[in-house]
Write a protein that holds these residues in place. Structure first.
Motif, PDB file in Angstrom:
ATOM      1  N   ASN A 331      30.622  -9.995 -82.111  1.00  0.00           N
ATOM      2  CA  ASN A 331      30.144 -10.420 -80.797  1.00  0.00           C
ATOM      3  C   ASN A 331      30.562 -11.851 -80.484  1.00  0.00           C
ATOM      4  O   ASN A 331      30.826 -12.189 -79.323  1.00  0.00           O
ATOM      5  N   GLU A 332      30.608 -12.682 -81.513  1.00  0.00           N
ATOM      6  CA  GLU A 332      31.023 -14.072 -81.300  1.00  0.00           C
ATOM      7  C   GLU A 332      32.406 -14.135 -80.661  1.00  0.00           C
ATOM      8  O   GLU A 332      32.669 -14.969 -79.790  1.00  0.00           O
ATOM      9  N   THR A 333      33.289 -13.233 -81.087  1.00  0.00           N
ATOM     10  CA  THR A 333      34.641 -13.170 -80.520  1.00  0.00           C
ATOM     11  C   THR A 333      34.616 -12.599 -79.115  1.00  0.00           C
ATOM     12  O   THR A 333      35.261 -13.118 -78.193  1.00  0.00           O
ATOM     13  N   LEU A 334      33.862 -11.523 -78.930  1.00  0.00           N
ATOM     14  CA  LEU A 334      33.839 -10.844 -77.635  1.00  0.00           C
ATOM     15  C   LEU A 334      33.203 -11.697 -76.545  1.00  0.00           C
ATOM     16  O   LEU A 334      33.511 -11.518 -75.362  1.00  0.00           O
ATOM     17  N   LEU A 335      32.336 -12.599 -76.917  1.00  0.00           N
ATOM     18  CA  LEU A 335      31.651 -13.424 -75.922  1.00  0.00           C
ATOM     19  C   LEU A 335      32.416 -14.696 -75.567  1.00  0.00           C
ATOM     20  O   LEU A 335      31.952 -15.475 -74.726  1.00  0.00           O
ATOM     21  N   GLN A 336      33.587 -14.890 -76.168  1.00  0.00           N
ATOM     22  CA  GLN A 336      34.399 -16.060 -75.868  1.00  0.00           C
ATOM     23  C   GLN A 336      35.293 -15.782 -74.649  1.00  0.00           C
ATOM     24  O   GLN A 336      36.106 -14.844 -74.679  1.00  0.00           O
ATOM     25  N   PRO A 337      35.211 -16.550 -73.586  1.00  0.00           N
ATOM     26  CA  PRO A 337      36.074 -16.328 -72.417  1.00  0.00           C
ATOM     27  C   PRO A 337      37.560 -16.333 -72.757  1.00  0.00           C
ATOM     28  O   PRO A 337      38.332 -15.571 -72.160  1.00  0.00           O
ATOM     29  N   GLN A 338      37.971 -17.141 -73.731  1.00  0.00           N
ATOM     30  CA  GLN A 338      39.398 -17.214 -74.069  1.00  0.00           C
ATOM     31  C   GLN A 338      39.919 -15.889 -74.604  1.00  0.00           C
ATOM     32  O   GLN A 338      41.098 -15.553 -74.418  1.00  0.00           O
ATOM     33  N   THR A 339      39.049 -15.125 -75.273  1.00  0.00           N
ATOM     34  CA  THR A 339      39.451 -13.804 -75.764  1.00  0.00           C
ATOM     35  C   THR A 339      40.001 -12.956 -74.627  1.00  0.00           C
ATOM     36  O   THR A 339      41.061 -12.317 -74.745  1.00  0.00           O
TER      37      THR A 339
END
Length: 360
Positions: A331-339
């Protein structure tokens, strides 16, 4: 060719088709009590709407119709909330994933009569919803996606009978779809019974023999077809394959896409590092990687062309939109706008290389 820099800016974009979609299901697939919490649909929609590359955003999203994202038995109120959510963010809805699994009210496509009927009941509910979304003006394109809702180990106990049952269930699903003006797409993925090898998948589609059903190709999953996971007798690349051997990889991609491209009516842009991965209740399947992952084995822009162009290099234009698929990330990755900016940049590259212009 488009040009990108480290800020993911795209200069001189030419094409406006196919439309570019994000997927909602990375917020649910592989999540659960034994992993981490699902990301709400509203959050996935907001992240998608906020993504931007040089002033260009996603055109829409593909969604899956089961809780906690959506209650397919929620009636008009659930439908209206869904329409309001997407309209408020100016995003279209594209393809719909039918909740055909036992855990979501369905059943195995090769199971008992009751299980197969539950499967078909869920397909019909999805098709009815798809028709309503089209009539709302929110869904100008897209298919209803299904799989066999069972695993290769069970299929292996009686491949002939199980393949026949899956084909019969899928044929009936195609007939239901036709009643609602919906096309059905069978997802090719190594974790699904009867769909876990590229020749096996092709044979299943031939056996179904219905014009209203086709194939959904996902670049990460179809790459695993080449490695013979769960179907070693259909392996194309040798064991301990040297991923620097691009020529051999390209020949393999050409073989798989040549067999399945004629059936392809829905397409997922994706990246894979040549391994399998599972999380939560999801069986191991082709590991999705981020668009910028240095371990990714695909050239996303180039290799998308095997599905978007025919063997002569001509655009097929078999679908109006393409969707990014990347599941089982933290989730930490999915919640990053840059992703999502990075993913959108990759999608734009694909469209610039393999897209076209339509006036509206």
């Amino acid at each position: 060719m488009p040009i990108t820099d480290n800020n993911n800016t795209l200069t001189n974009p030419r094409n406006n088709y196919p439309k570019l979609h994000n997927a909602a299901w990375p917020g649910m697939v592989g999540k659960g009590p034994d992993t981490e919490a699902c990301i709400p649909l509203e959050t996935m929609v907001q992240l998608t709407a906020n993504a931007q590359v040089n002033g260009i955003g996603f055109d829409g999203m593909d969604i899956t119709l089961h809780l906690p994202h959506f209650d397919i038995d929620g009636g008009p109120e659930a439908l209206n909330r869904l329409v309001d959510l997407f309209q408020s963010h100016e995003l279209a809805i594209g393809s719909l994933v039918a909740p055909i699994w036992k855990e979501t009210g369905g059943g195995s496509a090769m199971g008992t009569t009751k299980e197969r009927q539950r499967f078909l009941d869920q397909v019909e509910k999805t098709c009815a919803l798809g028709q309503a979304l089209r009539e709302s003006g929110l869904r100008p394109y897209g298919v209803v996606r299904i799989d066999s809702a069972d695993n290769p180990a069970n299929w292996n106990t009686d491949p002939v009978t199980h393949t026949r049952l899956i084909a019969d269930t899928f044929r009936k699903a195609a007939q239901i779809g036709a009643q609602y003006g919906e096309r059905i797409a069978a997802e090719g993925e190594i974790c699904w019974a009867g769909m876990h090898g590229w020749k096996t998948m092709t044979h299943l589609l031939e056996l179904i023999d219905h014009p209203n059903i086709g194939f959904q190709a996902d670049m990460a999953h179809t790459l695993l077809y080449l490695l013979g996971y769960n179907k070693d007798d259909e392996r194309i690349l040798p064991k301990n394959f040297d991923w620097n051997d691009r020529a051999t990889l390209e020949k393999g991609l050409q073989s798989v896409s040549a067999a399945l491209r004629p059936y392809t009516i829905d397409f997922h842009v994706a990246q894979n590092d040549g391994t399998v991965f599972g999380a939560g209740s999801h069986d191991k399947t082709g590991k999705h990687c981020l668009a910028t992952d240095p371990n990714g084995k695909l050239n996303i822009t180039t290799d998308a062309g095997y599905w978007l162009r025919d063997s002569n290099g001509k655009l097929t234009k078999n679908f109006k939109h393409i969707c990014w698929d990347g599941c089982m990330f933290p989730n930490e990755t999915l919640l990053q706008p840059q992703t999502w900016n990075d993913i959108l940049a990759a999608m734009l590259q694909v469209r610039e290389q393999h897209g076209w212009v339509e006036t509206t």
